[in-house]
Design an enzyme around this catalytic site. Structure first.
Site, PDB file in Angstrom:
ATOM      1  N   ARG A  51      57.696  90.022  92.348  1.00 37.06           N
ATOM      2  CA  ARG A  51      58.172  88.713  91.885  1.00 37.06           C
ATOM      3  C   ARG A  51      58.408  87.807  93.083  1.00 37.06           C
ATOM      4  O   ARG A  51      58.933  88.237  94.109  1.00 37.06           O
ATOM      5  CB  ARG A  51      59.478  88.851  91.094  1.00 37.06           C
ATOM      6  CG  ARG A  51      59.348  89.600  89.797  1.00 37.06           C
ATOM      7  CD  ARG A  51      58.617  88.740  88.773  1.00 37.06           C
ATOM      8  NE  ARG A  51      58.448  89.412  87.511  1.00 37.06           N
ATOM      9  CZ  ARG A  51      57.285  89.883  87.063  1.00 37.06           C
ATOM     10  NH1 ARG A  51      56.203  89.773  87.808  1.00 37.06           N
ATOM     11  NH2 ARG A  51      57.195  90.447  85.891  1.00 37.06           N
ATOM     12  N   GLU A  62      56.913  79.258  89.937  1.00 36.88           N
ATOM     13  CA  GLU A  62      55.621  79.218  89.243  1.00 36.88           C
ATOM     14  C   GLU A  62      55.753  78.221  88.102  1.00 36.88           C
ATOM     15  O   GLU A  62      56.737  78.284  87.378  1.00 36.88           O
ATOM     16  CB  GLU A  62      55.246  80.602  88.716  1.00 36.88           C
ATOM     17  CG  GLU A  62      54.889  81.567  89.823  1.00 36.88           C
ATOM     18  CD  GLU A  62      54.507  82.948  89.323  1.00 36.88           C
ATOM     19  OE1 GLU A  62      54.895  83.301  88.184  1.00 36.88           O
ATOM     20  OE2 GLU A  62      53.837  83.668  90.059  1.00 36.88           O
ATOM     21  N   HIS A  99      48.718  86.430  90.908  1.00 36.26           N
ATOM     22  CA  HIS A  99      49.460  87.455  90.172  1.00 36.26           C
ATOM     23  C   HIS A  99      48.545  88.213  89.205  1.00 36.26           C
ATOM     24  O   HIS A  99      48.959  88.694  88.176  1.00 36.26           O
ATOM     25  CB  HIS A  99      50.659  86.861  89.441  1.00 36.26           C
ATOM     26  CG  HIS A  99      51.791  87.836  89.291  1.00 36.26           C
ATOM     27  ND1 HIS A  99      52.227  88.640  90.318  1.00 36.26           N
ATOM     28  CD2 HIS A  99      52.570  88.151  88.239  1.00 36.26           C
ATOM     29  CE1 HIS A  99      53.235  89.385  89.897  1.00 36.26           C
ATOM     30  NE2 HIS A  99      53.452  89.111  88.639  1.00 36.26           N
TER      31      HIS A  99
END
Length: 165
Positions: free
Chosen positions: A76, A105, A129
């Protein structure tokens, strides 16, 4: 096991140390976080964001890392202090970073880790990601999604319910 095949030593940090049998099975040795940062050539993050882990990679953590070490974050973006990592890269205090996620994000224009000077930009690899997604796995997931739509349309229960419905 994959890392041991090429002679790598594997260290880990967790809030709760694993039992000796688990460590032996995986060939991994526990180190306190500060020692892990100073010892490893590659530090990979694989943890959830909590109040304890938010911005765990900060100025202090990065100062402990070797100048030849790499930071890899596939967990993360909130685990990393963007400005601290940017400064460590600019000053050459770490060799580079591989980032599969950034915070926030969606990533805004001018983000500290995307707006790097050319001489530093080559030290950073960014992925959206989706670094572990292959074309085949994407196709399987897509097909599975549509099978579940068919189940629902037929009044059936979809596969792989994880939220108890």
């Amino acid at each position: 096991a994959r890392l041991r095949a090429n002679g790598s030593q594997v260290f880990y940090y967790a809030r709760h140390r694993r039992d000796p049998e688990t460590e032996a099975r995986y060939g991994a040795a526990y180190l306190p976080l500060e020692e892990l940062a100073a010892t490893c050539d590659m530090v990979r993050l694989h943890c959830a964001v909590t109040e304890e882990t938010r911005k765990m990679v900060d100025d202090v953590f990065l100062a402990r890392m070797k100048p030849t070490a790499y930071l890899i974050n596939t967990a993360r973006g909130d685990l990393v202090d963007n400005e601290a990592l940017r400064q460590a890269l600019l000053e050459g205090r770490i060799a580079g970073a591989g980032l599969d996620t950034l915070s926030p994000e969606p990533v805004p224009a001018g983000h500290p880790l995307t707006a790097l000077p050319p001489e530093v930009h080559r030290k950073v690899v960014l992925a959206p990601h989706l670094g572990g997604i292959t074309e085949a796995s994407f196709r399987r997931a897509h097909a599975h999604m549509w099978r579940n739509v068919e189940h629902l349309a037929a009044g059936e229960r979809p596969d792989n319910i994880v939220n108890g419905l």
